[in-house]
Motif scaffolding. Sequence first.
Motif, mmCIF file in Angstrom:
data_model
loop_
_atom_site.group_PDB
_atom_site.id
_atom_site.type_symbol
_atom_site.label_atom_id
_atom_site.label_comp_id
_atom_site.label_asym_id
_atom_site.label_seq_id
_atom_site.Cartn_x
_atom_site.Cartn_y
_atom_site.Cartn_z
ATOM 1 N N THR A 28 0.849 -1.178 0.000
ATOM 2 C CA THR A 28 0.000 0.000 0.000
ATOM 3 C C THR A 28 0.888 1.231 0.000
ATOM 4 O O THR A 28 1.545 1.522 0.990
ATOM 5 C CB THR A 28 -0.913 0.029 1.241
ATOM 6 N N PRO A 29 0.950 1.985 -1.081
ATOM 7 C CA PRO A 29 1.838 3.145 -1.116
ATOM 8 C C PRO A 29 1.330 4.263 -0.221
ATOM 9 O O PRO A 29 0.162 4.319 0.125
ATOM 10 C CB PRO A 29 1.812 3.564 -2.597
ATOM 11 N N ALA A 61 -3.490 0.637 16.148
ATOM 12 C CA ALA A 61 -3.895 1.749 17.005
ATOM 13 C C ALA A 61 -3.023 2.970 16.762
ATOM 14 O O ALA A 61 -3.511 4.113 16.716
ATOM 15 C CB ALA A 61 -3.822 1.322 18.475
ATOM 16 N N HIS A 62 -1.718 2.752 16.598
ATOM 17 C CA HIS A 62 -0.780 3.850 16.370
ATOM 18 C C HIS A 62 -1.131 4.612 15.094
ATOM 19 O O HIS A 62 -1.253 5.853 15.097
ATOM 20 C CB HIS A 62 0.637 3.275 16.289
ATOM 21 N N GLU A 63 -1.294 3.880 13.998
ATOM 22 C CA GLU A 63 -1.559 4.534 12.715
ATOM 23 C C GLU A 63 -2.906 5.247 12.730
ATOM 24 O O GLU A 63 -3.030 6.367 12.199
ATOM 25 C CB GLU A 63 -1.514 3.496 11.582
ATOM 26 N N LEU A 64 -3.920 4.624 13.326
ATOM 27 C CA LEU A 64 -5.251 5.228 13.334
ATOM 28 C C LEU A 64 -5.317 6.436 14.260
ATOM 29 O O LEU A 64 -5.946 7.454 13.941
ATOM 30 C CB LEU A 64 -6.280 4.172 13.749
ATOM 31 N N ALA A 544 -5.151 -0.385 9.290
ATOM 32 C CA ALA A 544 -5.421 1.053 9.313
ATOM 33 C C ALA A 544 -5.798 1.564 7.930
ATOM 34 O O ALA A 544 -6.764 2.338 7.771
ATOM 35 C CB ALA A 544 -4.197 1.797 9.843
ATOM 36 N N ASN A 545 -5.085 1.120 6.913
ATOM 37 C CA ASN A 545 -5.379 1.578 5.551
ATOM 38 C C ASN A 545 -6.736 1.076 5.080
ATOM 39 O O ASN A 545 -7.472 1.789 4.375
ATOM 40 C CB ASN A 545 -4.280 1.109 4.597
ATOM 41 N N ARG A 557 -2.211 7.357 3.679
ATOM 42 C CA ARG A 557 -2.182 5.957 4.108
ATOM 43 C C ARG A 557 -0.883 5.653 4.844
ATOM 44 O O ARG A 557 0.156 6.287 4.629
ATOM 45 C CB ARG A 557 -2.311 5.026 2.909
ATOM 46 N N ALA A 558 -0.956 4.676 5.721
ATOM 47 C CA ALA A 558 0.243 4.216 6.419
ATOM 48 C C ALA A 558 1.172 3.564 5.408
ATOM 49 O O ALA A 558 0.733 2.710 4.624
ATOM 50 C CB ALA A 558 -0.137 3.227 7.512
#
Length: 590
Positions: A28-29, A61-64, A544-545, A557-558
């Motif tokens: 996922t870029p 959780a971190h990314e969101l 997250a993505n 996106r992450a």
Amino acid sequence: MSDPLPPITRRTALRAGLTAGAALAITTPTVASAARRSPLLRTGGKTVAIFGGGMAGLSAAHELAERGYQVTVYEPAYLGGKARSLGVAGTAAGGRQDLPGEHGFRFFPGCYRNVPDTMSRIPFPGNPNGVLDNLVRVEGTIAGFQDLPPIFLPVELGGLRQLTPEVLQNNLIGTLGFVPELPAHELAFFAKQMLVWFTSSTERRFGQWEYVTWEQIMRAEGKSPAYRKYLVNALTRITVAAKPQTSSARTIGTIGEALVLAGSGVVPEFSGGVDRILNRPTNAAWIDPWVEHLRALGVRFVLGQGASALHLRGGRIASVTVTGTASASTVTADHYVCAMPVERAAPLLSGAILDADPRLDGIRRLHTDWMVGIQYFLRRPTEIPEGHIAALGSPWALTALRQAPMWVGDFAATYGDGSVVECLSVDISDWDTPGIRYGRTAKECTAQEIATEVWAQLQAWLNTGTGWLREEDIHSWHLDPGITWSGGAIHNATPLLVNTVGSYDNRPDAHCAIPNLFFGGDHVRSHIDLATMEGANESGRAVANAILDAADDPAPRAPILPLVSLPVFDAAKAIDADRFRAGLPHLLDG
């Protein structure tokens, strides 16, 4: 006897094309916005319930949280999961901390890219790069053989400017030349088979190597005992805790290639080298600062509670029942993340869930094995050179690490009663082979017998000509508390996913046909394709993505950072792709 390699048919070629395409789509870029999804798949809302506080759950959780989502993490046991450390209760005295116990020592090879990126974003006092700066590069390893003097080996090739097929073969032969009683022609054959892997196309990797074992691709049948025992079995068990007789050749080849490239020094993205460890107990170096940082971002943690039932209504998850130390309660959110280990996730897949997405039934067909740690606390230093220790060919596939010399601070002044100066942390990767002391498998032993047997194997593999390990130096030992006994049987609360032949087909993606249900964990499809912190972290990013996609959220996106391959092998891979589609074997696999 090894089974013959399966024939390449039109069906396997087509299947390989579809599976390889899906695998490549994992990446996922980092983009400014996401493509619009069908209205039927849109969920909206920014509340997220994550069930499981291990590597995948914390990563999601971190990314969101960084993107403004309201995240609650439910964890029935320990934050950090199998990556955690814990104190040995009741061992502290004189103002010191409890002796440090762990599920097993942490290992951060340079081919890890996602975990280091996350670590760099977790603040740590005095560290410009956050907890990432708590990693220490390891320069060598100790290879032990039964009743032979151990050997100290550098873990990196060094001095290479490029890695061509010829350089790869020659360096593998030079690096593995220490193996005793190994015929030279078999060592050359092993290096050639590794070159087969490096030059195999994506189509062959997913269409052929996924469906054979590592033992088969390495043609172990008919080879010498040294070839089978050390090159095929021991190297596989100590690096990935997998059995070469059952593990997918694609899985073992993927991590093997990544480790070789990390050790070559020619891949800038793998600048961390082959081997890094933390400079203090895992929770102190990483997990505790991470949880503190997530709380600062607004993440809420509910401990002692875990998901026990998913409730589907109108094609979506309407609520989740959680149970644990308190009475059962109901959780509602916009998005639900199942970030539990595979053995805990599988029982949640009710008939209604599987009717909504039959592919999820594959989760229940995945397999686990055991890899658990034991620590020996010693009154005198062992004098073993710093670095990882591999007891090659030991019945219980033991690897170890002297932690005190590579940790910050004075060990005796920091932990225990002041008399312990060193912790020898050992991983037991084979629980099904009889040992040398009692003639029983680890699963057939008591805790005391496990401790005695492990020490006996370490002495047999490391003490010849050294006297490094002295029984009288043992102050105490600590076996991971996930190992318990009841009703005359042994139990392991934290088994490890193993990728058996064809298991990629059964592994889920981060998203599924239920639009507000997502999956994280080391059993979710990832680039590293192995039950690791790296794979679990990548899955958390993918979760997250997928949630951002489902919510039509334009937030960046992450980044998902894949493994790296060298362009020098691309031409050979292109030839192999043509041969695979034509039903022909690899050009070198004769």
